[in-house]
Design a protein around this motif. Sequence first.
Motif, PDB file in Angstrom:
ATOM      1  N   THR A  46       3.219   6.626  -5.558  1.00 14.38           N
ATOM      2  CA  THR A  46       3.954   7.109  -5.539  1.00 14.38           C
ATOM      3  C   THR A  46       5.660   5.775  -5.548  1.00 14.38           C
ATOM      4  O   THR A  46       6.330   5.857  -6.214  1.00 14.38           O
ATOM      5  CB  THR A  46       4.095   8.095  -3.800  1.00 14.38           C
ATOM      6  OG1 THR A  46       3.251   8.982  -4.052  1.00 14.38           O
ATOM      7  CG2 THR A  46       5.864   8.279  -3.547  1.00 14.38           C
ATOM      8  N   SER A  47       5.061   4.829  -4.689  1.00 12.72           N
ATOM      9  CA  SER A  47       5.844   3.920  -4.890  1.00 12.72           C
ATOM     10  C   SER A  47       5.511   2.791  -5.907  1.00 12.72           C
ATOM     11  O   SER A  47       6.998   2.467  -6.275  1.00 12.72           O
ATOM     12  CB  SER A  47       5.175   2.444  -3.312  1.00 12.72           C
ATOM     13  OG  SER A  47       5.226   3.320  -2.612  1.00 12.72           O
ATOM     14  N   LEU A  48       5.228   2.899  -6.858  1.00 12.19           N
ATOM     15  CA  LEU A  48       5.330   2.486  -8.202  1.00 12.19           C
ATOM     16  C   LEU A  48       5.690   3.503  -9.184  1.00 12.19           C
ATOM     17  O   LEU A  48       6.692   2.394  -9.784  1.00 12.19           O
ATOM     18  CB  LEU A  48       3.595   2.304  -8.431  1.00 12.19           C
ATOM     19  CG  LEU A  48       2.718   1.331  -8.051  1.00 12.19           C
ATOM     20  CD1 LEU A  48       1.717   1.084  -8.618  1.00 12.19           C
ATOM     21  CD2 LEU A  48       3.592  -0.371  -8.279  1.00 12.19           C
ATOM     22  N   GLU A  49       5.763   4.805  -8.690  1.00 15.72           N
ATOM     23  CA  GLU A  49       6.555   5.402  -9.672  1.00 15.72           C
ATOM     24  C   GLU A  49       8.271   5.590  -8.733  1.00 15.72           C
ATOM     25  O   GLU A  49       8.610   5.028 -10.048  1.00 15.72           O
ATOM     26  CB  GLU A  49       6.238   7.114  -9.195  1.00 15.72           C
ATOM     27  CG  GLU A  49       7.162   7.709  -9.874  1.00 15.72           C
ATOM     28  CD  GLU A  49       6.844   7.810 -11.660  1.00 15.72           C
ATOM     29  OE1 GLU A  49       7.594   8.526 -12.476  1.00 15.72           O
ATOM     30  OE2 GLU A  49       5.756   6.934 -12.328  1.00 15.72           O
ATOM     31  N   THR A  50       8.290   4.993  -7.882  1.00 20.75           N
ATOM     32  CA  THR A  50       9.814   5.117  -7.332  1.00 20.75           C
ATOM     33  C   THR A  50      10.309   3.422  -7.843  1.00 20.75           C
ATOM     34  O   THR A  50      10.938   3.011  -8.132  1.00 20.75           O
ATOM     35  CB  THR A  50      10.082   5.448  -5.605  1.00 20.75           C
ATOM     36  OG1 THR A  50       9.072   6.762  -5.360  1.00 20.75           O
ATOM     37  CG2 THR A  50      10.910   5.056  -5.725  1.00 20.75           C
ATOM     38  N   ALA A  51       9.624   2.501  -8.081  1.00 21.93           N
ATOM     39  CA  ALA A  51      10.195   1.236  -8.002  1.00 21.93           C
ATOM     40  C   ALA A  51      10.489   1.991  -9.815  1.00 21.93           C
ATOM     41  O   ALA A  51      11.225   0.562 -11.050  1.00 21.93           O
ATOM     42  CB  ALA A  51       9.087  -0.126  -7.909  1.00 21.93           C
ATOM     43  N   SER A  52       9.245   1.586 -10.798  1.00 19.79           N
ATOM     44  CA  SER A  52       9.355   2.071 -12.213  1.00 19.79           C
ATOM     45  C   SER A  52      10.258   2.463 -12.223  1.00 19.79           C
ATOM     46  O   SER A  52      11.146   1.766 -13.099  1.00 19.79           O
ATOM     47  CB  SER A  52       8.555   2.611 -12.746  1.00 19.79           C
ATOM     48  OG  SER A  52       8.663   2.782 -13.996  1.00 19.79           O
ATOM     49  N   ALA A 104       0.598  -1.504  -0.240  1.00 22.65           N
ATOM     50  CA  ALA A 104       0.173   0.291  -0.298  1.00 22.65           C
ATOM     51  C   ALA A 104       0.394   1.737   0.041  1.00 22.65           C
ATOM     52  O   ALA A 104       0.546   2.453  -0.038  1.00 22.65           O
ATOM     53  CB  ALA A 104      -0.762  -0.164   1.477  1.00 22.65           C
ATOM     54  N   GLY A 105       2.109   0.630  -0.348  1.00 22.96           N
ATOM     55  CA  GLY A 105       2.927   2.316  -0.280  1.00 22.96           C
ATOM     56  C   GLY A 105       3.468   2.656   1.750  1.00 22.96           C
ATOM     57  O   GLY A 105       2.944   1.975   2.507  1.00 22.96           O
ATOM     58  N   PRO A 106       4.191   3.473   1.763  1.00 26.92           N
ATOM     59  CA  PRO A 106       4.965   4.470   2.746  1.00 26.92           C
ATOM     60  C   PRO A 106       3.820   4.546   3.918  1.00 26.92           C
ATOM     61  O   PRO A 106       4.519   5.160   5.286  1.00 26.92           O
ATOM     62  CB  PRO A 106       6.175   5.664   2.632  1.00 26.92           C
ATOM     63  CG  PRO A 106       5.211   5.947   0.813  1.00 26.92           C
ATOM     64  CD  PRO A 106       4.757   4.911   0.389  1.00 26.92           C
TER      65      PRO A 106
END
Length: 283
Positions: free
Chosen positions: A239-245, A88-90
């Motif tokens: 936000t987490s997916l963008e960082t992971a991408s 679910a993110g940070p």
Amino acid sequence: MSGQDELGGSIELIRQLLNLVEANQEIAVMRIAQLREAVLQTRSLAQGLADVYTEVRTSHVQEMAEEERRQHRSGSALVLLSTNERLAGPITAITARHFIEQASTTADDIVIVGRIGQERFQAAFPNRSVIGFDIPQQDVALEQLAPLLKQLLRYQRLTLVYPTFENVISQKPAVQEIGTTFSEELAQRTRPKQPTVSRYIFEPSLAEVVKFFDRELFGLVMRQFFSELDLAMVGSRITSLETASTTIAQEVESLEHQRRVKRRERRNQKQRERLAGRRLWAV
């Protein structure tokens, strides 16, 4: 060639992972577009309902207190709205840390919705009892909230900790105090400073109005908190997916660079072997 084959396999695997992350990111973006409009439109309505809820209670303190005593309400509870989803993110960890800090300074009962929040709290306070609920965060119906509402309405006062949405890149913990009793202390804290206070005539009776508030109004306000939770979680996930991408794309570029280096090394090695062969025949 085995080194190049291994790099090629790693690059292909990571590219597939990148495609998966980007697909999930697109799904989250479409979901947040739907959620944001609905939650922001009802946020002011829910706040207005909460204001009416408090105003009626604090305007009739004595009558309400007697009704509360008949319902055997007492004590306070610290409530965390968390999630069952580990990706679910940070904001999940940030809100849980904020809740744990709050819990360290109070002896209130602990009520936690969501397995992730329960796990984090029990890791911090292994010997402290927790009243846990497992409620889905998406499209929560009032029927699903019934066991939680029944528990919360046993308390005189609630302190609710939950994640809230500011924008796609910013979510933060929020704290909301909800008085579910009509105590004089709550009245003093929430009553306007002006000497005039609204008074109401109840039909058929104050007791029936209280039951309606507890059954409908309080439930709607709590449902709004769950909508806020869902929206904040989706925003945090984006936000987490963008960082992971970004991280995966950088890793792909790094592996591509390594493969280019190995190809050059292979070509250079072959060229040296050909030159060495020519020198041998020349001799």
